[in-house]
Design an enzyme around this catalytic site. Structure first.
Site, mmCIF file in Angstrom:
data_model
loop_
_atom_site.group_PDB
_atom_site.id
_atom_site.type_symbol
_atom_site.label_atom_id
_atom_site.label_comp_id
_atom_site.label_asym_id
_atom_site.label_seq_id
_atom_site.Cartn_x
_atom_site.Cartn_y
_atom_site.Cartn_z
ATOM 1 N N VAL A 135 -26.283 15.641 99.986
ATOM 2 C CA VAL A 135 -27.656 15.405 99.534
ATOM 3 C C VAL A 135 -27.612 14.061 98.838
ATOM 4 C CG1 VAL A 135 -29.587 16.190 98.135
ATOM 5 C CG2 VAL A 135 -28.087 17.866 99.242
ATOM 6 N N LYS A 143 -25.665 22.108 95.918
ATOM 7 C CA LYS A 143 -25.587 20.658 95.778
ATOM 8 C C LYS A 143 -24.590 20.408 94.652
ATOM 9 C CE LYS A 143 -28.091 16.403 94.756
ATOM 10 N NZ LYS A 143 -29.356 15.772 94.292
ATOM 11 N N THR A 184 -34.223 12.249 91.813
ATOM 12 C CA THR A 184 -34.567 10.956 92.391
ATOM 13 C C THR A 184 -36.070 10.847 92.626
ATOM 14 O OG1 THR A 184 -32.411 10.957 93.473
ATOM 15 C CG2 THR A 184 -33.979 9.336 94.246
ATOM 16 N N TYR A 193 -28.126 23.717 92.339
ATOM 17 C CA TYR A 193 -27.776 22.342 91.980
ATOM 18 C C TYR A 193 -26.894 22.372 90.740
ATOM 19 C CZ TYR A 193 -28.683 17.296 91.216
ATOM 20 O OH TYR A 193 -28.582 15.937 91.053
#
Length: 294
Positions: A207, A167, A51, A139
């Site tokens: 998250v 995540k 992001t 992640y």
């Protein structure tokens, strides 16, 4: 479920504000970080993640962003640096730069494009972990990386003392439930809408992306769930669900930046190869924010 997860429970993957000329906007970086912590109740921020448009920022810019965020909110929130790349050596360079910036933890994504087999994947994560004393969040996002982190791989790396969290953007809560049951890893929903489903099988938080707007209420969803007020948690979650899902109607940072602009935050545009959200995409997302009383 962990009572006091190391990174807290509400984390936002922050967008990176740019000036009109495309350079970093340092003042807006500090302002946005403070807003997310002080007004949206975030326990931690992920910086230089997807992001945050990390593929388009230089290593020097990444370190500068981290330094500014640590200075702005490091006394009252954890700062987690995205350092994962498809090159182990480069990842180690970013780890060192993140340490120098004073961060509290690292986000290490599955190496993408080269699609390493699971044994090589475990070796990559362990090599990174051995190079730092900082706590690491893995992640797992197969739709971007091309491969999942398999259950057996999670079990193999979970014994490493500073690999502490995940995540989880795999979207398979039953698979995640088995890893949660078999390890001490703290699982965070990597897709906003998966918050309650993942917490239902032992996850600790999120998250988020839409949490640029939904953070304070999302924290309330989490707290209601933890307090056993399941009906109230579900009701609030359902109120926010259109925003949780709608932020991904296109690439998430496009709609976050459009929404922030509509709310008075001058976070600038996006860097190519991304293009700004279309007028219709922005209008539709802002309507979802309005409908959810955000």
């Amino acid at each position: 479920m962990q009572e006091n997860p190391i990174f807290g429970r509400l984390i936002t993957a922050m967008v990176t504000p740019f000036a009109a000329n495309g350079a970093l906007d340092v003042a807006q970086i500090r302002k946005l970080a403070a807003y997310l912590v002080d007004e949206q109740a975030n326990d931690a921020l992920v910086i230089n993640g997807t992001t945050g448009e990390c593929p388009t920022t230089s290593d020097g810019e990444k370190q500068q962003i981290l330094t500014e965020v640590v200075a702005a909110v490091g006394d009252r929130a954890k700062v987690i640096a995205g350092v994962g790349t498809f090159n182990t050596a480069h990842t180690l360079e970013l780890v060192k730069a993140a340490e120098d910036a004073g961060v509290d933890g690292l986000l290490v994504v599955t190496p993408y494009y080269s699609r390493p087999p699971q044994a090589a994947l475990a070796d990559h994560f362990l090599t990174v972990a051995e190079a730092t004393s900082l706590p690491i969040m893995i992640y797992d996002i197969p739709h971007r990386s091309g491969i999942p982190v398999e259950t057996s791989t999670f079990k193999a790396i979970a014994a490493c003392p500073n690999i502490v969290a995940v995540k989880d953007a795999k979207g398979l809560p039953v698979v995640s439930a088995q890893v949660i049951a078999d390890t001490d890893l703290a699982f965070y929903a990597g897709d906003d809408a998966m918050l309650l489903p993942l917490m239902g099988v032992g996850g600790v938080g999120v998250v988020g992306t839409s949490t640029h707007f939904t953070g304070k209420l999302t924290k309330e969803v989490i707290e209601l769930f933890l307090a056993g007020q399941l009906d109230a948690a579900l009701q609030l979650y359902q109120q926010l669900l259109p925003v949780y899902s709608g932020v991904f109607a296109t690439q998430g940072c496009l709609l976050v930046k459009a929404g922030l602009a509509a709310r008075g935050f001058d976070v600038g545009g996006v860097r190519k190869p991304l293009l700004p959200a279309t007028k219709q995409e922005a209008t539709d997302f802002i309507a979802l924010l309005d409908a959810a009383s955000l």
